[in-house]
Design an enzyme around this catalytic site. Structure first.
Site, short mmCIF file in Angstrom:
data_model
loop_
_atom_site.label_atom_id
_atom_site.label_comp_id
_atom_site.label_asym_id
_atom_site.label_seq_id
_atom_site.Cartn_x
_atom_site.Cartn_y
_atom_site.Cartn_z
N CYS A 308 11.75 -5.99 -3.58
CA CYS A 308 12.67 -5.83 -2.33
C CYS A 308 11.83 -5.41 -1.29
O CYS A 308 11.71 -3.87 -1.12
CB CYS A 308 13.95 -4.95 -2.85
SG CYS A 308 15.01 -4.96 -1.15
N CYS A 488 17.86 -9.68 1.09
CA CYS A 488 17.47 -8.28 1.37
C CYS A 488 18.40 -7.76 2.26
O CYS A 488 18.34 -7.71 3.26
CB CYS A 488 16.21 -8.03 1.95
SG CYS A 488 15.75 -6.19 1.87
#
Length: 578
Positions: A308, A488
């Site tokens: 991430c 994200c």
């Protein structure tokens, strides 16, 4: 810590922490035998920390590291000698307890019957039936091993990728024979740790028992994978046992390389040093945020790839928002230190993020990589790169330091025949099929596909591999394709999220139309998705094979350019590259 007594003079357990030693002493153990090598996992205390805690309790310590999957006769002899020469009872541990139990079992060969040894191990929860040939000294006895069968599909890893893939396969074909190799007993919703560090989620809400999420119908092998033998269609476990497969899915996640930053491991969790990348550490982030009323707060991001890409700055935004709400932000000097050269890799989302950087008064520092931390002195050292290749080192003071660690492929992946030069499982980025071994696929963080390493990527990858692996079992080439989707949710403040969704090449790939949710701007709908919708999407849809908004794209006549369908009949190896 759960100690399993195998015999009057020996107990075994999974990884111990220093705080567990007192409990072991209270149960009467006199000796600690450490069979796990240092540095095998990112969350593992080294043997020196265990030794220090044991000495404080008056216990003896023997450090006998055994590399997973490479146990030797010398290791067994050393274990037997340690047992003979140390006060009893002894407590031996490794990652899961399997190596320690195996060492004990082999050390008893010739003293106890194979049935007695295997029965004692089984009573403690360890299936060592594959050792029977060694214990009896007969190759014929391998036929009696409970794991001598060949599975249709073996999945290495019981995280998001492994569980989701198994569930997607079973939704399509319930009769397929699947084994999941996973040593952990806990399953974690890692995307929630950012919100734990921001004071939004409780840590326990991100954890479930592995048994609760393991799909019905799979065989859960509670052991760690140590190596691969793709030429033989086998996976090697930490105790040396080999598991045979027709097809293989590699989904072990990645490794958090804390030791690449000098001094970090020793100070993590104290001296103002924290990281939302650990289950145990995220609450400390929120504790620091609440207690900091002034000073310097540093947030770091290492070189790509990382799990991430937005997580390091999400921690910063939520911290800044909390300080703004409490009135402390004006007294805190906040800086973001990124080893890369841009705030976010997809430029469409940068303007909205930049506005929040300016709103919070954050100092942006690009091309700065954290290389050392001196916790007691509260100093962080950065390697700063300049144009032309020149580098220098800058030391910065801090009162709070949030670290995103460097991340690599797990060692047993990087050292395997499945890895590319960078250590990742070498796959076709569309089909996720290995470029050399046609009956091997990879899902999630460990593969080489150039997508963002996120749970959202797994949600789209798992159905693709489910379709393609069933095709492979039928002798047909893969025809489902993955477009590189990743998401994200950038939590820029409590109540607002920039919901970044993109595919290969940085192409925007939104789930919803812009009139409903404009992902390039901070919205409350994005926050609702992050805080409320996504945990449900993860546990109740993705992990159960329910592919809402994740159906794979099927190409009716996809040519096979890199790997033929494998030969999976008994005794044949995988196909080579075409």
């Amino acid at each position: 810590m759960e100690i399993k007594r195998i015999a009057p003079d020996i107990g075994v357990s999974s990884q111990l922490a220093p705080q567990d030693i007192g409990a072991a002493a209270a149960q009467g153990y006199k000796t600690i035998i450490i069979n796990r090598p240092d540095g095998e996992s990112d969350d593992q205390p080294d043997h020196a920390a265990i030794q220090k805690a044991a000495m404080a309790q008056g216990l003896r310590v023997k450090y006998l590291p055994v590399v997973a999957g490479k146990m030797t006769d010398a290791d067994v002899s050393a274990f037997a000698a340690a047992m003979r020469g140390s006060p009893a009872p002894a407590l031996a541990y490794c990652r899961t307890g399997t190596r320690s139990a195996t060492l004990w079992a082999l050390s008893q060969a010739g003293h106890l019957s194979a049935d007695a040894i295997l029965g004692a191990a089984a009573d403690a929860g360890y299936d060592l039936s594959a050792l029977r040939p060694k214990l009896e000294g007969s190759a014929v006895a391998v036929q009696r091993s409970g794991r001598s069968k060949t599975y249709d599909i073996v999945i290495v890893g019981g995280g998001a990728a492994g569980i989701a893939t198994a569930s997607s396969i079973l939704k399509r074909r319930k009769t397929v024979n699947i084994a999941i190799i996973e040593p952990r007993t806990e399953h974690y919703y890692q995307p929630g740790w950012t919100l734990v560090g921001g004071g939004v989620f409780k840590r326990e809400n991100t954890q479930r028992q592995m048994a609760r999420v393991m799909p019905r119908g799979v065989h859960w092998i509670r052991a760690a994978c140590a190596a691969f033998a793709p030429q033989d269609n086998k996976v090697i476990l930490e105790d040396g046992e080999r598991i045979a497969y027709k097809t293989l899915v590699v989904a072990p996640g990645l490794k958090l390389a804390w030791d690449k930053i000098d001094g970090l491991r020793d100070t993590l969790g104290k001296n103002g040093v924290t990281s939302n990348y650990l289950f145990d550490m995220a609450p400390y982030t929120w504790e620091l945020v609440q207690s900091l009323k002034g000073g310097k707060a540093l947030f770091t991001q290492p070189p790509m790839p990382i799990k991430c890409a937005g997580a390091p700055q999400k921690a910063m935004y939520l911290s800044c928002d909390a300080w703004r709400r409490s009135g402390a932000l004006q007294n805190i000097d906040v800086s973001f230190h990124n080893a890369g050269g841009v705030l976010f890799g997809v430029s469409d989302y940068v303007p909205a993020l930049t506005r929040y950087v300016e709103r919070y008064g954050v100092n942006l520092n690009f091309n700065e990589n954290l290389v050392a931390v001196d916790g007691p002195s509260r100093k962080a050292t950065f390697e700063v790169s300049h144009e032309g290749g020149e580098t220098k080192y800058i030391e910065r003071d801090f009162d709070m330091l949030h670290v995103c660690p460097p991340q690599t492929a797990p060692d047993f992946i990087a050292e395997s025949p499945l890895a590319n030069d960078a250590g990742w499982v070498d796959v076709d980025p569309e089909t996720l099929q290995h470029v050399k071994y046609g009956n091997v696929f990879s899902v999630g963080d460990a593969n080489s596909a150039p997508n963002a390493k996120t749970a959202a990527a797994v949600r789209k990858q798992a159905p693709v591999v489910a379709v393609n692996i069933l095709r492979t079992l039928e002798g047909e080439p893969p025809h489902a394709v993955y477009n590189g989707y990743g998401s994200c949710p950038l939590t820029v403040e409590r109540g607002r999220v920039v919901l970044a969704e993109f595919a290969y090449g940085g192409k925007l790939d939104p789930t919803f139309p812009s009139w409903f949710l404009k992902g390039t701007e901070p919205t409350w709908k994005g926050w609702f998705a992050k805080a409320n919708l996504m945990p449900w999407l993860y546990f109740d849809l993705m992990l159960k094979g329910r592919e809402w908004l994740a159906k794979p794209k099927i190409l009716p006549h996809r040519p096979v350019a890199h790997a033929a369908a494998p030969a999976i009949s008994e005794g044949k190896g995988p196909a080579k590259a075409a």
